[in-house]
Design a protein around this motif. Structure first.
Motif, PDB file in Angstrom:
ATOM      1  N   GLY A  89       6.136 -50.389  19.504  1.00 40.15           N
ATOM      2  CA  GLY A  89       5.637 -51.235  20.433  1.00 40.15           C
ATOM      3  C   GLY A  89       6.646 -52.231  21.074  1.00 40.15           C
ATOM      4  O   GLY A  89       7.889 -51.873  20.831  1.00 40.15           O
ATOM      5  N   LEU A  90       6.129 -53.177  21.741  1.00 36.17           N
ATOM      6  CA  LEU A  90       6.952 -53.860  22.452  1.00 36.17           C
ATOM      7  C   LEU A  90       7.986 -54.661  21.148  1.00 36.17           C
ATOM      8  O   LEU A  90       9.211 -55.044  21.704  1.00 36.17           O
ATOM      9  CB  LEU A  90       6.301 -55.125  23.231  1.00 36.17           C
ATOM     10  N   GLU A  91       7.701 -54.953  20.188  1.00 35.82           N
ATOM     11  CA  GLU A  91       8.314 -55.543  19.088  1.00 35.82           C
ATOM     12  C   GLU A  91       9.584 -54.698  18.833  1.00 35.82           C
ATOM     13  O   GLU A  91      10.720 -55.445  18.538  1.00 35.82           O
ATOM     14  CB  GLU A  91       7.408 -55.858  17.802  1.00 35.82           C
ATOM     15  N   SER A  92       9.608 -53.499  18.980  1.00 37.44           N
ATOM     16  CA  SER A  92      10.467 -52.792  18.592  1.00 37.44           C
ATOM     17  C   SER A  92      11.787 -52.909  19.669  1.00 37.44           C
ATOM     18  O   SER A  92      12.922 -52.818  19.413  1.00 37.44           O
ATOM     19  CB  SER A  92      10.267 -51.177  18.525  1.00 37.44           C
ATOM     20  N   LEU A  93      11.319 -53.128  21.031  1.00 35.40           N
ATOM     21  CA  LEU A  93      12.258 -53.494  21.933  1.00 35.40           C
ATOM     22  C   LEU A  93      13.036 -54.701  21.934  1.00 35.40           C
ATOM     23  O   LEU A  93      14.269 -54.951  21.984  1.00 35.40           O
ATOM     24  CB  LEU A  93      11.598 -53.177  23.550  1.00 35.40           C
ATOM     25  N   LEU A  94      12.240 -55.938  21.717  1.00 33.48           N
ATOM     26  CA  LEU A  94      12.812 -57.162  21.407  1.00 33.48           C
ATOM     27  C   LEU A  94      13.731 -57.001  20.316  1.00 33.48           C
ATOM     28  O   LEU A  94      14.319 -58.007  20.220  1.00 33.48           O
ATOM     29  CB  LEU A  94      11.631 -58.113  21.331  1.00 33.48           C
ATOM     30  N   ALA A  95      12.972 -56.610  19.060  1.00 33.45           N
ATOM     31  CA  ALA A  95      13.874 -56.986  18.016  1.00 33.45           C
ATOM     32  C   ALA A  95      14.949 -56.072  17.634  1.00 33.45           C
ATOM     33  O   ALA A  95      15.976 -56.230  16.865  1.00 33.45           O
ATOM     34  CB  ALA A  95      12.934 -57.099  16.721  1.00 33.45           C
ATOM     35  N   ASN A  96      14.651 -54.732  17.976  1.00 30.85           N
ATOM     36  CA  ASN A  96      15.555 -53.599  17.692  1.00 30.85           C
ATOM     37  C   ASN A  96      16.261 -52.810  18.882  1.00 30.85           C
ATOM     38  O   ASN A  96      16.736 -51.678  18.299  1.00 30.85           O
ATOM     39  CB  ASN A  96      14.760 -52.775  16.778  1.00 30.85           C
ATOM     40  N   ASN A  97      16.054 -53.196  20.056  1.00 37.65           N
ATOM     41  CA  ASN A  97      16.603 -52.662  21.133  1.00 37.65           C
ATOM     42  C   ASN A  97      16.162 -51.134  21.345  1.00 37.65           C
ATOM     43  O   ASN A  97      16.786 -50.268  21.945  1.00 37.65           O
ATOM     44  CB  ASN A  97      18.209 -52.841  20.909  1.00 37.65           C
ATOM     45  N   LEU A  98      15.077 -50.924  21.063  1.00 36.36           N
ATOM     46  CA  LEU A  98      14.497 -49.600  21.074  1.00 36.36           C
ATOM     47  C   LEU A  98      14.201 -49.358  22.675  1.00 36.36           C
ATOM     48  O   LEU A  98      13.684 -50.301  23.398  1.00 36.36           O
ATOM     49  CB  LEU A  98      12.950 -49.316  20.566  1.00 36.36           C
ATOM     50  N   GLU A  99      14.432 -48.294  23.261  1.00 33.03           N
ATOM     51  CA  GLU A  99      14.465 -47.975  24.636  1.00 33.03           C
ATOM     52  C   GLU A  99      12.880 -48.037  25.333  1.00 33.03           C
ATOM     53  O   GLU A  99      11.904 -47.906  24.482  1.00 33.03           O
ATOM     54  CB  GLU A  99      15.142 -46.555  25.045  1.00 33.03           C
ATOM     55  N   PHE A 100      13.021 -48.249  26.335  1.00 27.57           N
ATOM     56  CA  PHE A 100      11.682 -48.462  27.162  1.00 27.57           C
ATOM     57  C   PHE A 100      10.599 -46.946  26.889  1.00 27.57           C
ATOM     58  O   PHE A 100       9.563 -47.156  26.902  1.00 27.57           O
ATOM     59  CB  PHE A 100      11.794 -48.617  28.658  1.00 27.57           C
ATOM     60  N   GLU A 101      11.162 -45.848  27.351  1.00 30.94           N
ATOM     61  CA  GLU A 101      10.850 -44.704  27.077  1.00 30.94           C
ATOM     62  C   GLU A 101       9.993 -44.404  25.636  1.00 30.94           C
ATOM     63  O   GLU A 101       9.387 -43.612  25.528  1.00 30.94           O
ATOM     64  CB  GLU A 101      11.623 -43.239  27.525  1.00 30.94           C
ATOM     65  N   LYS A 102      10.516 -45.208  24.477  1.00 23.16           N
ATOM     66  CA  LYS A 102      10.211 -44.997  23.324  1.00 23.16           C
ATOM     67  C   LYS A 102       8.994 -45.839  23.096  1.00 23.16           C
ATOM     68  O   LYS A 102       8.196 -45.405  21.999  1.00 23.16           O
ATOM     69  CB  LYS A 102      11.207 -45.279  22.211  1.00 23.16           C
ATOM     70  N   ILE A 103       8.689 -46.817  23.915  1.00 25.97           N
ATOM     71  CA  ILE A 103       7.600 -47.515  23.466  1.00 25.97           C
ATOM     72  C   ILE A 103       6.267 -47.548  24.621  1.00 25.97           C
ATOM     73  O   ILE A 103       5.356 -47.885  24.194  1.00 25.97           O
ATOM     74  CB  ILE A 103       7.958 -48.993  23.373  1.00 25.97           C
ATOM     75  N   VAL A 104       6.812 -47.056  25.801  1.00 24.05           N
ATOM     76  CA  VAL A 104       5.692 -46.867  26.837  1.00 24.05           C
ATOM     77  C   VAL A 104       4.673 -45.700  26.769  1.00 24.05           C
ATOM     78  O   VAL A 104       5.150 -44.478  26.099  1.00 24.05           O
ATOM     79  CB  VAL A 104       6.337 -46.720  28.331  1.00 24.05           C
ATOM     80  N   ILE A 105       3.467 -45.827  26.820  1.00 28.92           N
ATOM     81  CA  ILE A 105       2.421 -44.831  26.679  1.00 28.92           C
ATOM     82  C   ILE A 105       2.191 -44.728  28.018  1.00 28.92           C
ATOM     83  O   ILE A 105       1.455 -45.121  28.843  1.00 28.92           O
ATOM     84  CB  ILE A 105       1.177 -45.172  25.951  1.00 28.92           C
ATOM     85  N   ARG A 106       2.543 -43.292  28.568  1.00 32.48           N
ATOM     86  CA  ARG A 106       2.409 -42.804  29.963  1.00 32.48           C
ATOM     87  C   ARG A 106       0.818 -42.473  30.242  1.00 32.48           C
ATOM     88  O   ARG A 106       0.305 -41.862  29.436  1.00 32.48           O
ATOM     89  CB  ARG A 106       3.352 -41.802  30.491  1.00 32.48           C
TER      90      ARG A 106
END
Length: 245
Positions: A89-106
């Protein structure tokens, strides 16, 4: 529990109130793309997440693209509205720089994308003090008509005040008989110090016969079964959020 009450034909009043909110916010900000609206409250269980979800639906059904983001890292609940299981989720982008496409549910619903969050137990506010969310919004906001940010209550954390700097405006949810004037003043002061643009307030859990809300927004999502004596009047709310106290 499903938050998708907008499509409940048995609750005409709720659906009409949501349409009024959608229309009023459109008049306040009618950009064709990149609108960022933050939704918060003073205390838990005032209905902000319910409003965030249904407001997102109400725009999506008009054919406009919407992104709903759960920024309540302390107690994320929006995924419950969609009965979701997810890995990141968002926490993975904020803490671990995961890409948007990995956390967004289309297309969780037609025209509606969603970024869920998992609970962060250690220093969640600090994750919002970097520029990662700002960078993300700058990259993607032109892909959406509206981005809706659901945040923790203001008496729980200052996250909403911090994130208000990334938004065009703030919608403040007020449960009619469930929040004190002191908590309202505390929350408003946090937003004021952050120089947030407060669009107005939404009265939630109000009795059906309490009258006209003027230029502010009504929601009327039921009423408290154990209704207490009103802590403040609607006139107080209109004056309070209108700038005069």
């Amino acid at each position: 529990m499903s938050y998708n009450l907008f499509f409940n034909d048995n609750n005409i009043q709720l659906s009409e109130s949501l349409r009024v909110i959608r229309t009023n916010l459109f008049f306040l900000n009618n950009k064709e793309s990149g609108r960022v609206i933050l939704i918060t409250s003073s205390v838990p269980k005032e209905g902000k997440s319910l409003l965030a979800t249904n407001y997102a639906y109400s725009i999506a059904i008009t054919g406009k693209k919407v992104l709903l983001i759960d920024c309540d890292l302390r107690c994320p609940r929006l995924n419950e509205a969609f009965n979701l299981n997810f890995n990141y989720g968002l926490e993975s982008l904020l803490a671990n720089n995961l890409e948007f496409e990995k956390i967004v549910i289309r297309n969780i619903s037609k025209n509606l994308d969603f970024i869920p969050s998992k609970t962060v137990t250690s220093n969640p506010t600090e994750l919002f003090l970097n520029d990662k969310l700002l960078t993300l919004l700058s990259k993607i906001k032109d892909d959406y008509n509206t981005i809706i940010i659901d945040t923790p209550p203001l008496t729980i954390a200052s996250d909403a005040a911090i994130l208000s700097k990334l938004s065009d405006g703030v919608v403040y949810v007020v449960a009619y008989d469930e929040v004190s004037a002191e908590d309202l003043k505390f929350g408003k002061e946090l937003l004021k110090n952050a120089k947030a643009n407060i669009y107005g307030f939404v009265v939630n859990k109000a009795e059906k016969n309490i009258g006209n809300y003027g230029r502010k927004y009504s929601y009327d999502y039921g009423s408290s079964k154990d209704s207490k004596k009103s802590i403040f009047s609607l006139n107080f709310l209109k004056t309070f959020f209108g700038g005069g106290e």
